[in-house]
Scaffold this motif. Structure first.
Motif, PDB file in Angstrom:
ATOM      1  N   VAL A  68       0.975  -1.171  -0.050  1.00  0.00           N
ATOM      2  CA  VAL A  68      -0.038  -0.055   0.075  1.00  0.00           C
ATOM      3  C   VAL A  68       0.821   1.340   0.022  1.00  0.00           C
ATOM      4  CG1 VAL A  68      -1.642   1.251   1.374  1.00  0.00           C
ATOM      5  CG2 VAL A  68      -1.962  -1.181   1.044  1.00  0.00           C
ATOM      6  N   VAL A  69       1.781   1.206   0.935  1.00  0.00           N
ATOM      7  CA  VAL A  69       2.885   2.496   0.719  1.00  0.00           C
ATOM      8  C   VAL A  69       3.794   2.461  -0.397  1.00  0.00           C
ATOM      9  CG1 VAL A  69       4.951   3.516   2.158  1.00  0.00           C
ATOM     10  CG2 VAL A  69       2.749   2.392   3.580  1.00  0.00           C
ATOM     11  N   ASP A  70       4.030   1.195  -0.792  1.00  0.00           N
ATOM     12  CA  ASP A  70       4.969   1.119  -1.989  1.00  0.00           C
ATOM     13  C   ASP A  70       4.118   1.599  -3.095  1.00  0.00           C
ATOM     14  OD1 ASP A  70       6.936   0.160  -0.221  1.00  0.00           O
ATOM     15  OD2 ASP A  70       6.500  -2.000  -0.939  1.00  0.00           O
ATOM     16  N   ALA A  71       2.970   1.739  -3.319  1.00  0.00           N
ATOM     17  CA  ALA A  71       2.291   2.136  -4.478  1.00  0.00           C
ATOM     18  C   ALA A  71       2.702   3.447  -5.179  1.00  0.00           C
ATOM     19  CB  ALA A  71       0.805   2.057  -4.234  1.00  0.00           C
ATOM     20  N   PHE A  72       2.751   4.440  -4.174  1.00  0.00           N
ATOM     21  CA  PHE A  72       3.161   5.957  -4.525  1.00  0.00           C
ATOM     22  C   PHE A  72       4.391   6.233  -3.812  1.00  0.00           C
ATOM     23  CE2 PHE A  72      -1.213   5.803  -6.029  1.00  0.00           C
ATOM     24  CZ  PHE A  72      -0.951   6.193  -7.498  1.00  0.00           C
ATOM     25  N   GLY A  73       4.931   5.363  -3.104  1.00  0.00           N
ATOM     26  CA  GLY A  73       6.168   5.908  -2.009  1.00  0.00           C
ATOM     27  C   GLY A  73       5.504   6.695  -0.674  1.00  0.00           C
ATOM     28  N   ARG A  74       4.502   7.078  -0.630  1.00  0.00           N
ATOM     29  CA  ARG A  74       4.041   7.657   0.508  1.00  0.00           C
ATOM     30  C   ARG A  74       2.399   7.541   0.826  1.00  0.00           C
ATOM     31  NH1 ARG A  74       5.607  12.691   1.465  1.00  0.00           N
ATOM     32  NH2 ARG A  74       3.552  13.252   2.717  1.00  0.00           N
ATOM     33  N   VAL A  75       2.126   7.628   1.784  1.00  0.00           N
ATOM     34  CA  VAL A  75       0.563   7.783   2.081  1.00  0.00           C
ATOM     35  C   VAL A  75       0.433   8.894   3.015  1.00  0.00           C
ATOM     36  CG1 VAL A  75      -1.688   6.728   3.335  1.00  0.00           C
ATOM     37  CG2 VAL A  75       0.459   5.318   2.025  1.00  0.00           C
ATOM     38  N   ASP A  76      -0.571   9.793   2.688  1.00  0.00           N
ATOM     39  CA  ASP A  76      -0.937  11.165   3.357  1.00  0.00           C
ATOM     40  C   ASP A  76      -2.066  10.976   4.381  1.00  0.00           C
ATOM     41  OD1 ASP A  76       0.979  13.058   2.238  1.00  0.00           O
ATOM     42  OD2 ASP A  76      -0.047  12.357   0.504  1.00  0.00           O
ATOM     43  N   VAL A  77      -3.078  10.035   3.977  1.00  0.00           N
ATOM     44  CA  VAL A  77      -4.271   9.922   4.728  1.00  0.00           C
ATOM     45  C   VAL A  77      -4.525   8.114   4.527  1.00  0.00           C
ATOM     46  CG1 VAL A  77      -6.731  10.123   5.076  1.00  0.00           C
ATOM     47  CG2 VAL A  77      -5.328  12.155   4.522  1.00  0.00           C
ATOM     48  N   ALA A 116       1.293   1.839   8.793  1.00  0.00           N
ATOM     49  CA  ALA A 116       0.881   3.243   8.779  1.00  0.00           C
ATOM     50  C   ALA A 116       1.683   4.215   9.419  1.00  0.00           C
ATOM     51  CB  ALA A 116      -0.638   3.821   8.795  1.00  0.00           C
ATOM     52  N   LEU A 117       2.017   3.852  10.637  1.00  0.00           N
ATOM     53  CA  LEU A 117       2.746   4.700  11.624  1.00  0.00           C
ATOM     54  C   LEU A 117       4.282   4.865  11.116  1.00  0.00           C
ATOM     55  CD1 LEU A 117       1.018   4.074  14.722  1.00  0.00           C
ATOM     56  CD2 LEU A 117       0.875   6.087  13.792  1.00  0.00           C
ATOM     57  N   ALA A 118       4.705   3.546  10.753  1.00  0.00           N
ATOM     58  CA  ALA A 118       6.240   3.656  10.262  1.00  0.00           C
ATOM     59  C   ALA A 118       6.212   4.676   8.930  1.00  0.00           C
ATOM     60  CB  ALA A 118       6.442   2.328   9.833  1.00  0.00           C
ATOM     61  N   CYS A 119       5.286   4.588   8.011  1.00  0.00           N
ATOM     62  CA  CYS A 119       5.385   5.549   6.922  1.00  0.00           C
ATOM     63  C   CYS A 119       5.303   6.921   7.583  1.00  0.00           C
ATOM     64  CB  CYS A 119       4.216   5.439   5.972  1.00  0.00           C
ATOM     65  SG  CYS A 119       3.771   6.293   4.651  1.00  0.00           S
ATOM     66  N   PHE A 120       4.260   7.376   8.528  1.00  0.00           N
ATOM     67  CA  PHE A 120       3.885   8.687   8.992  1.00  0.00           C
ATOM     68  C   PHE A 120       5.285   9.255   9.473  1.00  0.00           C
ATOM     69  CE2 PHE A 120      -0.939   7.872   9.391  1.00  0.00           C
ATOM     70  CZ  PHE A 120      -0.973   7.695   7.816  1.00  0.00           C
ATOM     71  N   ARG A 121       5.885   8.371  10.499  1.00  0.00           N
ATOM     72  CA  ARG A 121       7.233   8.660  11.232  1.00  0.00           C
ATOM     73  C   ARG A 121       8.266   9.115  10.231  1.00  0.00           C
ATOM     74  NH1 ARG A 121       6.469   9.719  16.748  1.00  0.00           N
ATOM     75  NH2 ARG A 121       5.331   8.169  17.793  1.00  0.00           N
ATOM     76  N   SER A 125       4.371  13.334   9.188  1.00  0.00           N
ATOM     77  CA  SER A 125       3.088  13.745   8.934  1.00  0.00           C
ATOM     78  C   SER A 125       1.932  12.459   8.429  1.00  0.00           C
ATOM     79  CB  SER A 125       2.911  14.817   8.020  1.00  0.00           C
ATOM     80  OG  SER A 125       3.252  14.558   6.713  1.00  0.00           O
ATOM     81  N   GLY A 126       0.900  12.513   8.519  1.00  0.00           N
ATOM     82  CA  GLY A 126      -0.143  11.773   8.240  1.00  0.00           C
ATOM     83  C   GLY A 126      -1.255  11.412   9.019  1.00  0.00           C
ATOM     84  N   THR A 127      -2.531  11.123   8.342  1.00  0.00           N
ATOM     85  CA  THR A 127      -3.749  10.696   9.265  1.00  0.00           C
ATOM     86  C   THR A 127      -4.122   9.485   8.876  1.00  0.00           C
ATOM     87  OG1 THR A 127      -4.196  13.463   8.785  1.00  0.00           O
ATOM     88  CG2 THR A 127      -5.911  11.753   9.406  1.00  0.00           C
ATOM     89  N   LEU A 128      -4.469   9.079  10.043  1.00  0.00           N
ATOM     90  CA  LEU A 128      -5.076   7.426  10.093  1.00  0.00           C
ATOM     91  C   LEU A 128      -6.363   7.557  10.602  1.00  0.00           C
ATOM     92  CD1 LEU A 128      -4.557   4.473   9.832  1.00  0.00           C
ATOM     93  CD2 LEU A 128      -3.550   4.226  11.936  1.00  0.00           C
ATOM     94  N   ILE A 129      -7.362   7.189  10.004  1.00  0.00           N
ATOM     95  CA  ILE A 129      -8.572   7.253  10.052  1.00  0.00           C
ATOM     96  C   ILE A 129      -9.133   5.804  10.171  1.00  0.00           C
ATOM     97  CG2 ILE A 129     -10.982   8.206   9.402  1.00  0.00           C
ATOM     98  CD1 ILE A 129      -9.661  10.290   8.008  1.00  0.00           C
ATOM     99  N   ALA A 167       4.547  13.585  18.010  1.00  0.00           N
ATOM    100  CA  ALA A 167       4.480  13.931  16.634  1.00  0.00           C
ATOM    101  C   ALA A 167       3.241  14.760  16.162  1.00  0.00           C
ATOM    102  CB  ALA A 167       4.491  12.602  15.862  1.00  0.00           C
ATOM    103  N   PRO A 168       3.376  16.101  16.199  1.00  0.00           N
ATOM    104  CA  PRO A 168       2.066  16.994  15.878  1.00  0.00           C
ATOM    105  C   PRO A 168       1.718  16.860  14.665  1.00  0.00           C
ATOM    106  CG  PRO A 168       3.933  18.312  16.381  1.00  0.00           C
ATOM    107  CD  PRO A 168       4.431  16.862  16.754  1.00  0.00           C
ATOM    108  N   GLY A 169       2.381  16.335  13.663  1.00  0.00           N
ATOM    109  CA  GLY A 169       1.962  16.292  12.486  1.00  0.00           C
ATOM    110  C   GLY A 169       0.968  14.750  11.999  1.00  0.00           C
ATOM    111  N   ILE A 170       1.123  13.987  13.286  1.00  0.00           N
ATOM    112  CA  ILE A 170       0.358  12.622  12.932  1.00  0.00           C
ATOM    113  C   ILE A 170      -0.736  12.729  13.676  1.00  0.00           C
ATOM    114  CG2 ILE A 170       0.588  10.296  13.423  1.00  0.00           C
ATOM    115  CD1 ILE A 170       3.467  10.087  13.007  1.00  0.00           C
ATOM    116  N   HIS A 171      -1.924  12.214  13.053  1.00  0.00           N
ATOM    117  CA  HIS A 171      -3.324  12.408  13.717  1.00  0.00           C
ATOM    118  C   HIS A 171      -4.124  10.867  13.645  1.00  0.00           C
ATOM    119  CE1 HIS A 171      -2.956  16.712  13.516  1.00  0.00           C
ATOM    120  NE2 HIS A 171      -2.684  16.545  12.187  1.00  0.00           N
TER     121      HIS A 171
END
Length: 312
Positions: A68-77, A116-121, A125-129, A167-171
């Motif tokens: 999932v992360v590898d598809a575009f190299g990042r995940v924002d949400v 997700a958190l490994a990616c966000f770290r 930044s990143g939001t996990l819903i 990590a204020p950029g992670i929600h």
């Protein structure tokens, strides 16, 4: 909006969320166990102008989620809505079915969180819903494995929220609806003898998806969807004896259909054919049915009883 990943994108709220984010201009990574249904959703999203990649992944297998992360190299949400259900009295549900519901709905969410958190770290930044449920705050009979997993999910979300305060950029967010018209009830494993259905009042998957998109833009810790939720929660907490007396009959009336069904595993151990996956389960939003009024009235009765109870 950037890159939005949706696990559980082939059906229900996940599918509705994928379409909502496509309209919002997001780049999408759509993941679930059902390759055929995923490709159908991807085609719908591309028709709305979205750039989409599909990942066939099982949330119970953490290694499959790295794609999932590898598809575009990042995940924002990252929106996680994948879940399965099983109906039946606790002692009638086979142990392996009960365990697999917990594995998918709770441990699967933990697997998603780790990736997700490994990616966000790395990104800072990143939001996990997470897709939660009213059943993460109250209890209904005949759904013990699902209720257990959703209560556990609520605890997990709270723990993650505390642990990411550095990590204020992670929600970390939890969107918890009441009854929603999705295929999950019919697709569930069933040992109750009657097919399950969402008890009224019923909201649409699109309403929940809209709340998820809003949460992605402006993260909130917890979002409750459903006008009856607060009343039901109050009854559960304020007058447990009354709640416990009423919830069984109400569940049999409103949460189980009259349609008989032989015992089966549903989609607990594997995906069903693509035709079983859809945004909607085909039921109408209803506040007017007597059962809906009874469910909403459960906590109202509890509130009145609490007020009339003499002080000691």
């Amino acid at each position: 909006m950037g890159v939005v990943a949706v696990t559980g994108a082939s059906s229900g709220v996940g599918r509705a969320s994928a379409l909502a984010f496509a309209r919002d201009g997001a780049t999408l990574v759509l993941a679930s166990r059902s390759e055929g249904a995923l490709r159908d959703v991807a085609a719908e999203c591309r028709a709305l102008g979205a750039v989409v990649r599909v990942v066939v992944a099982d949330v119970t297998k953490a290694e499959s989620l790295k794609a999932v992360v590898d598809a575009f190299g990042r995940v924002d949400v990252w929106v996680h809505t994948a879940a399965v259900m099983a109906y039946g009295r606790f002692e009638d549900v086979p142990a392996e079915v009960f365990d697999q519901v917990i594995t998918t709905d709770l441990l699967g969410a933990a697997n998603v969180a780790r990736v997700a958190l490994a990616c966000f770290r790395r990104q800072r930044s990143g939001t996990l819903i997470f897709g939660g449920s009213l059943l993460g705050t109250v209890v209904t009979p005949y759904t013990s494995s699902y209720v257990t997993s959703k209560w556990g999910l609520r605890a997990l979300v709270r723990a993650l929220r505390i642990e990411t305060r550095d990590a204020p950029g992670i929600h970390i967010c939890l969107v918890s609806p009441g009854s929603v018209d999705t295929p999950v009830y019919r697709n569930a494993a069933n040992f109750a003898g009657r097919i399950g259905r969402p008890p009224p009042p019923i909201d649409t998957p699109q309403k929940v998806a809209a709340a998820i998109v809003r949460c992605a833009h402006r993260p909130r810790g917890t979002v409750s969807i459903g006008l009856a939720n607060r009343f039901i929660q109050f009854g559960f907490v304020a007058t447990p004896p009354l709640y416990d007396v009423l919830v069984g009959p109400l569940m049999r009336i409103a949460g189980l259909s009259r349609e008989p069904v032989a015992p089966h595993d549903g989609n607990v151990f594997g995906p069903l054919p693509p035709e079983a996956e859809a945004v909607s389960g085909g039921r109408k939003r209803s506040w007017t049915r007597p059962a809906g009024a009874a469910v909403a009235g459960l906590a109202v009765a509890g509130a009145l009883a609490a007020r009339r109870r003499p002080s000691r």
